[in-house]
Scaffold this active site. Structure first.
Site, mmCIF file in Angstrom:
data_model
loop_
_atom_site.group_PDB
_atom_site.id
_atom_site.type_symbol
_atom_site.label_atom_id
_atom_site.label_comp_id
_atom_site.label_asym_id
_atom_site.label_seq_id
_atom_site.Cartn_x
_atom_site.Cartn_y
_atom_site.Cartn_z
ATOM 1 N N ASP A 61 0.882 -1.189 -0.141
ATOM 2 C CA ASP A 61 -0.252 -0.019 -0.096
ATOM 3 C C ASP A 61 0.988 1.296 -0.020
ATOM 4 O OD1 ASP A 61 -2.177 -1.803 0.286
ATOM 5 O OD2 ASP A 61 -2.762 -1.243 2.207
ATOM 6 N N ARG A 62 0.354 2.370 -0.375
ATOM 7 C CA ARG A 62 1.273 3.573 -0.494
ATOM 8 C C ARG A 62 1.881 3.782 0.467
ATOM 9 N NH1 ARG A 62 -0.504 8.545 -4.232
ATOM 10 N NH2 ARG A 62 0.892 9.953 -3.612
#
Length: 243
Positions: A61-62
């Site tokens: 995830d970012r």
């Protein structure tokens, strides 16, 4: 390469430390993404003309940082994808969560359903249409009573979107800094405390073990625990999982 540490590289693979707050691949934000940054770096370092192949094997995830592996050939990408499907590619994380899980260690099994419209994932009853089984093992490796925060090692047995964040929130222990699955306990601006500390797999060509290790940065809340604790938790996972 500036700001992106290389953990392993040969003709077939590229293992790196993903910086936080950068998307793994291009998304609607239009921000620079890790996949294309690495391809450009390979093009420049090896003076490659035209398009550079770099296979995306798994994602983070970012807001998540840590160890990641990419494939430099289509053959390596195919074999690593097989390793993911057969669970021969192992992934271990460290997470800082709010509160303390009821049990010192255990296995979480849930059915997760993703809402593509809102990019959120929820736990749903088994048998729900579109739901996917999610399994992880966790172990508490540290607890800070003053902050009421736990350091937890997580070994993924499946690779679902937002899996760790959703499942730990589901037992009442959302990740520190997680605005999506712990908004009631976290303050905007806090950095999500989830780090990919270990990715291990047999090399797609030589079959020899490849172990990528990356420890979380020495900043709050990770700094609540000595680095040796994070290192030992990671090494224990490499040696024998969460047993």
């Amino acid at each position: 390469m500036q700001d992106i540490a290389i953990l392993f590289e040969d003709n077939h693979l590229l293992g790196i430390v993903k910086p936080v707050n950068i998307p793994t691949q291009a998304d609607a934000s239009g921000d620079k993404d890790l996949h294309n940054l690495l391809k450009e770096d390979l093009r420049q370092r090896y003076a490659k003309p035209g398009n550079v192949y770099l296979g995306l094997v798994h994602r983070l995830d970012r807001p998540v940082g840590g160890a990641m592996i990419f494939a430099k050939t289509s053959k390596a990408a195919s074999r690593l994808s097989d390793a993911v499907r057969t669970r021969k590619l192992e992934k271990t994380y460290l997470a800082v969560v709010r509160g303390k899980p009821a049990h010192p260690e255990g296995r979480l099994k849930d059915t997760l359903l993703k809402d593509e419209r809102t990019n959120t994932v929820s736990i749903v009853p088994t048998g729900t249409m579109g739901g996917k089984e999610a399994i992880l093992d966790f172990k508490i490796v540290g607890y800070d009573a003053e902050q009421n925060l736990s350091l937890v090692r997580v070994k993924l047995l499946t690779g679902r979107s937002h899996q760790i964040r959703v499942q730990l929130s589901g037992i009442g222990c959302p990740l520190y800094g997680d605005q999506k699955y712990g908004a009631g306990l976290n303050t905007p601006g806090e950095q999500l405390a989830l780090w990919s500390v270990y990715v291990g797999f047999p090399h797609p060509v030589s079959k020899t073990p490849v172990d990528l290790i990356s420890l979380p940065p020495r900043v709050f809340p990770w700094s609540l625990w000595e680095e040796r604790i994070c290192r030992q938790a990671t090494e224990d996972s490499v040696a024998g999982g969460n047993e």
